[in-house]
Design a protein around this motif. Structure first.
Motif, PDB file in Angstrom:
ATOM      1  N   GLN A 118       0.817  -1.206   0.000  1.00 46.75           N
ATOM      2  CA  GLN A 118       0.000   0.000   0.000  1.00 46.75           C
ATOM      3  C   GLN A 118       0.858   1.266   0.000  1.00 46.75           C
ATOM      4  N   ASN A 119       1.909   1.252   0.784  1.00 45.71           N
ATOM      5  CA  ASN A 119       2.720   2.462   0.949  1.00 45.71           C
ATOM      6  C   ASN A 119       4.077   2.381   0.259  1.00 45.71           C
ATOM      7  N   ASP A 120       4.251   1.382  -0.592  1.00 43.37           N
ATOM      8  CA  ASP A 120       5.539   1.270  -1.270  1.00 43.37           C
ATOM      9  C   ASP A 120       5.714   2.409  -2.275  1.00 43.37           C
ATOM     10  N   PRO A 121       6.854   3.071  -2.275  1.00 35.36           N
ATOM     11  CA  PRO A 121       7.050   4.239  -3.147  1.00 35.36           C
ATOM     12  C   PRO A 121       7.157   3.904  -4.631  1.00 35.36           C
ATOM     13  N   SER A 122       7.310   2.633  -4.979  1.00 36.51           N
ATOM     14  CA  SER A 122       7.519   2.272  -6.386  1.00 36.51           C
ATOM     15  C   SER A 122       6.311   2.615  -7.253  1.00 36.51           C
ATOM     16  N   TRP A 123       5.122   2.687  -6.673  1.00 35.27           N
ATOM     17  CA  TRP A 123       3.933   3.018  -7.468  1.00 35.27           C
ATOM     18  C   TRP A 123       4.016   4.422  -8.051  1.00 35.27           C
ATOM     19  N   GLY A 124       4.759   5.290  -7.403  1.00 37.42           N
ATOM     20  CA  GLY A 124       4.896   6.653  -7.896  1.00 37.42           C
ATOM     21  C   GLY A 124       5.536   6.738  -9.267  1.00 37.42           C
ATOM     22  N   GLU A 125       6.286   5.716  -9.646  1.00 35.90           N
ATOM     23  CA  GLU A 125       6.931   5.720 -10.963  1.00 35.90           C
ATOM     24  C   GLU A 125       5.911   5.706 -12.099  1.00 35.90           C
ATOM     25  N   TYR A 126       4.710   5.222 -11.807  1.00 39.69           N
ATOM     26  CA  TYR A 126       3.699   5.124 -12.858  1.00 39.69           C
ATOM     27  C   TYR A 126       2.845   6.395 -12.981  1.00 39.69           C
ATOM     28  N   ASN A 127       3.083   7.369 -12.100  1.00 39.08           N
ATOM     29  CA  ASN A 127       2.304   8.605 -12.190  1.00 39.08           C
ATOM     30  C   ASN A 127       2.520   9.322 -13.516  1.00 39.08           C
ATOM     31  N   SER A 128       3.709   9.211 -14.054  1.00 36.84           N
ATOM     32  CA  SER A 128       3.999   9.865 -15.336  1.00 36.84           C
ATOM     33  C   SER A 128       3.871   8.899 -16.515  1.00 36.84           C
ATOM     34  N   ARG A 129       4.113   7.611 -16.265  1.00 32.86           N
ATOM     35  CA  ARG A 129       4.040   6.638 -17.362  1.00 32.86           C
ATOM     36  C   ARG A 129       2.625   6.305 -17.755  1.00 32.86           C
ATOM     37  N   CYS A 130       1.787   5.986 -16.765  1.00 30.92           N
ATOM     38  CA  CYS A 130       0.405   5.598 -17.041  1.00 30.92           C
ATOM     39  C   CYS A 130      -0.412   6.846 -17.341  1.00 30.92           C
ATOM     40  N   ILE A 131      -1.177   6.797 -18.414  1.00 27.81           N
ATOM     41  CA  ILE A 131      -1.982   7.958 -18.807  1.00 27.81           C
ATOM     42  C   ILE A 131      -3.449   7.805 -18.399  1.00 27.81           C
ATOM     43  N   GLY A 132      -3.778   6.727 -17.712  1.00 24.94           N
ATOM     44  CA  GLY A 132      -5.136   6.545 -17.197  1.00 24.94           C
ATOM     45  C   GLY A 132      -6.188   6.390 -18.282  1.00 24.94           C
ATOM     46  N   CYS A 133      -5.842   5.744 -19.382  1.00 26.56           N
ATOM     47  CA  CYS A 133      -6.775   5.623 -20.507  1.00 26.56           C
ATOM     48  C   CYS A 133      -7.818   4.534 -20.292  1.00 26.56           C
ATOM     49  N   GLY A 134      -7.501   3.533 -19.454  1.00 26.40           N
ATOM     50  CA  GLY A 134      -8.445   2.453 -19.187  1.00 26.40           C
ATOM     51  C   GLY A 134      -8.429   1.324 -20.192  1.00 26.40           C
ATOM     52  N   ARG A 135      -7.481   1.321 -21.112  1.00 23.75           N
ATOM     53  CA  ARG A 135      -7.441   0.237 -22.097  1.00 23.75           C
ATOM     54  C   ARG A 135      -7.226  -1.125 -21.450  1.00 23.75           C
ATOM     55  N   CYS A 136      -6.456  -1.154 -20.376  1.00 22.96           N
ATOM     56  CA  CYS A 136      -6.192  -2.424 -19.705  1.00 22.96           C
ATOM     57  C   CYS A 136      -7.486  -3.020 -19.162  1.00 22.96           C
ATOM     58  N   THR A 137      -8.391  -2.181 -18.674  1.00 26.82           N
ATOM     59  CA  THR A 137      -9.623  -2.691 -18.083  1.00 26.82           C
ATOM     60  C   THR A 137     -10.667  -3.043 -19.137  1.00 26.82           C
ATOM     61  N   THR A 138     -10.699  -2.301 -20.244  1.00 27.78           N
ATOM     62  CA  THR A 138     -11.692  -2.624 -21.277  1.00 27.78           C
ATOM     63  C   THR A 138     -11.371  -3.946 -21.959  1.00 27.78           C
ATOM     64  N   SER A 139     -10.108  -4.330 -22.006  1.00 28.26           N
ATOM     65  CA  SER A 139      -9.745  -5.601 -22.631  1.00 28.26           C
ATOM     66  C   SER A 139      -9.730  -6.754 -21.637  1.00 28.26           C
ATOM     67  N   CYS A 140      -9.791  -6.452 -20.356  1.00 25.81           N
ATOM     68  CA  CYS A 140      -9.681  -7.480 -19.314  1.00 25.81           C
ATOM     69  C   CYS A 140     -10.957  -8.314 -19.239  1.00 25.81           C
ATOM     70  N   PRO A 141     -10.851  -9.645 -19.198  1.00 26.40           N
ATOM     71  CA  PRO A 141     -12.047 -10.493 -19.145  1.00 26.40           C
ATOM     72  C   PRO A 141     -12.681 -10.579 -17.766  1.00 26.40           C
ATOM     73  N   THR A 142     -12.028 -10.036 -16.720  1.00 21.33           N
ATOM     74  CA  THR A 142     -12.584 -10.151 -15.371  1.00 21.33           C
ATOM     75  C   THR A 142     -12.957  -8.820 -14.745  1.00 21.33           C
ATOM     76  N   CYS A 143     -12.672  -7.701 -15.378  1.00 21.97           N
ATOM     77  CA  CYS A 143     -13.091  -6.412 -14.818  1.00 21.97           C
ATOM     78  C   CYS A 143     -14.619  -6.340 -14.859  1.00 21.97           C
ATOM     79  N   SER A 144     -15.221  -5.983 -13.727  1.00 17.06           N
ATOM     80  CA  SER A 144     -16.674  -6.106 -13.606  1.00 17.06           C
ATOM     81  C   SER A 144     -17.365  -4.813 -13.183  1.00 17.06           C
ATOM     82  N   CYS A 145     -16.659  -3.709 -13.100  1.00 17.53           N
ATOM     83  CA  CYS A 145     -17.250  -2.465 -12.609  1.00 17.53           C
ATOM     84  C   CYS A 145     -18.113  -1.791 -13.679  1.00 17.53           C
ATOM     85  N   TYR A 146     -19.119  -1.071 -13.227  1.00 23.17           N
ATOM     86  CA  TYR A 146     -19.993  -0.351 -14.153  1.00 23.17           C
ATOM     87  C   TYR A 146     -20.611   0.854 -13.460  1.00 23.17           C
TER      88      TYR A 146
END
Length: 354
Positions: A219-247
């Protein structure tokens, strides 16, 4: 029943099945790809055997057959509600072993989670007959073997294409067998499953059996901060995922009569900016690294901690295939495990030195 059918015989079967079943399989959408002049490979209704793209991984999962991107739940006016119609015919769905496991994850989320079954999901799920589409070799970015989803026996029929316009079939469902009685030749066919992938992962529960501790460490590991600039939050990973269930659920009032309209639900993504919006303008996980942490923990820790048996991720690798920033979810999982393992080893060393 095991049989071998050539392409003409397979098309005869499809013609006989068409009045009784909606047949859904991975097929090309012409010029619908993410790059110019490329095709999109997604699940569509088909009528001929040669429309099935069996030797490539679909860009999107079969999830949309039971969870459409957008679906109308009911229509309303000032006096009444009217349920939306469900396809009357059952659906014959061609899908791979990992996607069959993914359906089991969705079944838990929509039929068992909280003790209440989702009426709309259940209505479509009951009408599914599953045809296992055999993987003759692993595809790029797949890690189903690591996730234990490379094999399954939960299918009504199985098919192996031979590359010569024919296919071997194993029909377990007795209601399907009459369509094949007078066609093809009998053979000995049992589906085979891939036993290795070029990509492999170690999940955090392999080095720590306490999901609460895993969450605390990550939860508090600093390594996640590396993705603040890399990930653009487009959601492509979730739209292609067969188990994402949110709506999300929203109402649409018709312009010609605001008292009439429909209620829709639409797939939502925990990776997009507005996912956590609340009344009063509050929102959480505003940084993309925080959203990625939330998604990763849900897929390989939190879901299993609640459900008890399986991780939510089935190792299909579609998120790696689709990410425009080339962020590898397999690398994230392995990194999570390394962080947990290192933390526990450090704690043990400190206790020994104390």
């Amino acid at each position: 029943m095991e049989k071998y059918l050539d392409s003409n015989e397979l098309n005869q079967v499809f013609c006989a099945l068409a009045p009784e079943f909606r047949i859904m399989a991975p097929a090309y959408e012409h010029l619908g790809g993410r790059f110019a002049h490329t095709d999109n490979l997604l699940y569509q209704p088909i009528s001929q055997i040669d429309q099935i793209v069996w030797n490539k991984k679909s860009h999107f999962s079969p999830k949309e057959v039971v969870l459409p991107i957008t679906e109308t739940l009911f229509y309303f006016n000032a006096n009444e509600l009217r349920e939306s119609k469900v396809e009357a015919r059952p659906t014959l769905l061609f899908l791979r072993a990992c996607d069959i496991h993914a359906l089991e994850r969705l079944d838990y989320m929509y039929l068992q989670n909280g003790g209440n079954a989702d009426y709309y999901y259940q209505a479509k799920r009951k009408k599914l007959k599953l045809v296992l589409l055999e993987c003759q070799s692993s595809f790029e970015n797949c890690f189903c073997v690591s996730m234990g989803t490379n094999e399954t026996d939960q299918f009504d029929a199985a098919i192996r294409f031979d590359g010569n316009n024919g296919a071997y079939l194993n029909i377990k469902d007795t209601s399907l067998q009459p369509y094949f009685d007078s066609l093809g030749i009998h053979c000995d066919y049992q589906p085979q499953f891939v036993q290795s992938n070029p990509t492999s992962v170690r999940t955090p529960d392999q080095v720590c059996d306490d999901p609460a501790l895993i969450r605390q460490i990550l939860q508090n590991d600093p390594s996640w901060g590396e993705y603040n600039s890399r990930c653009i939050g487009c959601g492509r990973c979730t739209t292609s995922c067969p188990t994402c269930s949110c709506y999300n659920v929203f109402d649409i009032a018709y312009d010609e009569n605001p008292q009439m309209g429909e209620r829709r639900r639409q797939q939502a993504s925990c990776m997009t900016d507005n996912f956590t919006d609340m009344a009063g303008g509050h929102k959480f996980r505003q940084k993309t690294g925080e959203r990625l942490r939330y998604r990763a923990l849900h897929k390989v820790n939190d879901y299993k901690a609640r459900q008890g048996n399986h991780h939510m991720c089935v190792g299909c690798g579609r998120c790696d295939d689709r990410c425009p920033q080339y962020i590898s979810f397999t690398n994230i999982i392995n990194r999570m495990t390394d962080i947990v393992e290192h933390h526990i080893a450090t704690q043990h060393q400190e206790q020994e030195n104390a």
